[in-house]
Design a protein around this motif. Structure first.
Motif, mmCIF file in Angstrom:
data_model
loop_
_atom_site.group_PDB
_atom_site.id
_atom_site.type_symbol
_atom_site.label_atom_id
_atom_site.label_comp_id
_atom_site.label_asym_id
_atom_site.label_seq_id
_atom_site.Cartn_x
_atom_site.Cartn_y
_atom_site.Cartn_z
ATOM 1 N N GLN A 103 -0.553 -8.193 -6.106
ATOM 2 C CA GLN A 103 -1.826 -7.980 -6.766
ATOM 3 C C GLN A 103 -1.921 -6.586 -7.351
ATOM 4 O O GLN A 103 -1.708 -5.679 -6.966
ATOM 5 N N ARG A 104 -2.670 -6.669 -8.549
ATOM 6 C CA ARG A 104 -2.831 -5.515 -9.413
ATOM 7 C C ARG A 104 -3.768 -4.393 -8.734
ATOM 8 O O ARG A 104 -3.358 -3.234 -8.657
ATOM 9 N N GLN A 105 -4.772 -4.901 -7.930
ATOM 10 C CA GLN A 105 -5.470 -4.091 -6.983
ATOM 11 C C GLN A 105 -4.866 -3.234 -6.092
ATOM 12 O O GLN A 105 -5.073 -2.051 -5.733
ATOM 13 N N ARG A 106 -3.857 -4.005 -5.293
ATOM 14 C CA ARG A 106 -3.088 -3.287 -4.211
ATOM 15 C C ARG A 106 -2.291 -2.260 -4.997
ATOM 16 O O ARG A 106 -2.141 -1.271 -4.422
ATOM 17 N N ARG A 107 -1.657 -2.578 -5.918
ATOM 18 C CA ARG A 107 -0.633 -1.586 -6.817
ATOM 19 C C ARG A 107 -1.515 -0.467 -7.219
ATOM 20 O O ARG A 107 -1.033 0.480 -6.875
ATOM 21 N N SER A 108 -2.734 -0.658 -7.651
ATOM 22 C CA SER A 108 -3.555 0.522 -8.044
ATOM 23 C C SER A 108 -4.209 1.435 -6.757
ATOM 24 O O SER A 108 -4.015 2.501 -6.877
ATOM 25 N N ASP A 109 -4.228 0.702 -5.705
ATOM 26 C CA ASP A 109 -4.491 1.249 -4.371
ATOM 27 C C ASP A 109 -3.544 2.258 -4.039
ATOM 28 O O ASP A 109 -3.792 3.399 -3.657
ATOM 29 N N TYR A 110 -2.264 1.826 -4.051
ATOM 30 C CA TYR A 110 -1.181 2.426 -3.601
ATOM 31 C C TYR A 110 -0.754 3.499 -4.679
ATOM 32 O O TYR A 110 -0.366 4.921 -4.225
ATOM 33 N N LYS A 111 -1.103 3.614 -5.801
ATOM 34 C CA LYS A 111 -0.823 4.618 -6.859
ATOM 35 C C LYS A 111 -1.801 5.784 -6.563
ATOM 36 O O LYS A 111 -1.508 6.866 -6.452
ATOM 37 N N GLN A 112 -2.952 5.181 -6.314
ATOM 38 C CA GLN A 112 -3.924 6.533 -5.937
ATOM 39 C C GLN A 112 -3.525 7.013 -4.617
ATOM 40 O O GLN A 112 -3.503 8.334 -4.788
ATOM 41 N N LEU A 113 -3.208 6.270 -3.687
ATOM 42 C CA LEU A 113 -2.747 6.837 -2.424
ATOM 43 C C LEU A 113 -1.673 7.958 -2.699
ATOM 44 O O LEU A 113 -1.352 9.005 -2.198
ATOM 45 N N ILE A 114 -0.517 7.676 -3.326
ATOM 46 C CA ILE A 114 0.796 8.318 -3.850
ATOM 47 C C ILE A 114 0.199 9.616 -4.557
ATOM 48 O O ILE A 114 0.610 10.622 -4.154
ATOM 49 N N GLU A 115 -0.688 9.419 -5.449
ATOM 50 C CA GLU A 115 -1.174 10.549 -6.180
ATOM 51 C C GLU A 115 -2.101 11.507 -5.351
ATOM 52 O O GLU A 115 -1.939 12.883 -5.262
ATOM 53 N N GLN A 116 -2.747 10.959 -4.511
ATOM 54 C CA GLN A 116 -3.835 11.755 -3.710
ATOM 55 C C GLN A 116 -2.891 12.736 -2.775
ATOM 56 O O GLN A 116 -3.403 13.808 -2.430
#
Length: 177
Positions: A103-116
């Motif tokens: 899911q696109r949203q899950r990918r987005s959540d992980y990208k944000q987590l990684i960057e944070q």
């Protein structure tokens, strides 16, 4: 882009990046995510796999735990591995996440987590045609290991294909089989 070129690029990025590189695998069951992730693991990336965590912690699907427990165990494992991901990023380790990221949203959540947490992400989408997936899953069904523990029937594959949200414009690198 070819798999070999992408792996070489990721190895080079690992060697030159100040921030830890986190590779997010994306694809339907049988697309080659684990095979690709294992190649990166050999190059020094830590590999996080829900299937292998469940296998190591709870045993075999339908043998050591009831099939109806799988979804709960999968969620429990992901929470655990998400924490491990953060710890590894903070320790400046490079990681490959051997999940499906449907899911696109899950990918987005992980990208944000990684960057944070100070990492940089790479999204690798392994794109395989359904007929090829069926062949690969047939071969995989003959194996007895963590990555073949969850049986993918024709109905399951159909659900996976229908529910998969292919990345588009998300900064993905696509490898077509």
């Amino acid at each position: 882009m070819s798999e070999k070129i992408v792996i070489e690029k990721l190895i080079q990025q690992k060697l030159t990046s100040i921030a830890p590189v986190v590779v997010m695998m994306c694809g339907v069951a049988g697309s080659g995510k684990t095979t690709f992730a294992l190649k990166l693991e050999k190059e020094g990336f830590a590999r996080l796999s829900i299937d292998e965590d469940i296998w190591a912690t709870h045993g075999r699907f339908g043998v050591d735990y009831p099939q109806q427990n799988y979804e709960f165990l999968k969620e429990e494992s992901e929470i655990k591995l998400r924490g491990e991901l953060v710890n590894r990023i903070q320790a400046n380790h490079h990681v490959v996440i051997d999940f499906s990221f449907w899911q696109r949203q899950r990918r987005s959540d992980y990208k944000q987590l990684i960057e944070q947490h100070g990492g940089v992400w790479e999204l690798i989408h392994l794109k395989v045609q359904p007929a090829e997936l069926r062949q690969r899953l047939l071969i995989r069904s003959e194996r007895f290991d963590a990555n073949a523990a969850f049986p993918v029937t024709e109905d399951t594959l159909t659900r996976f294909l229908i529910g998969f949200e292919p990345p588009s414009g998300e900064g993905e690198t696509v490898i077509e089989a």
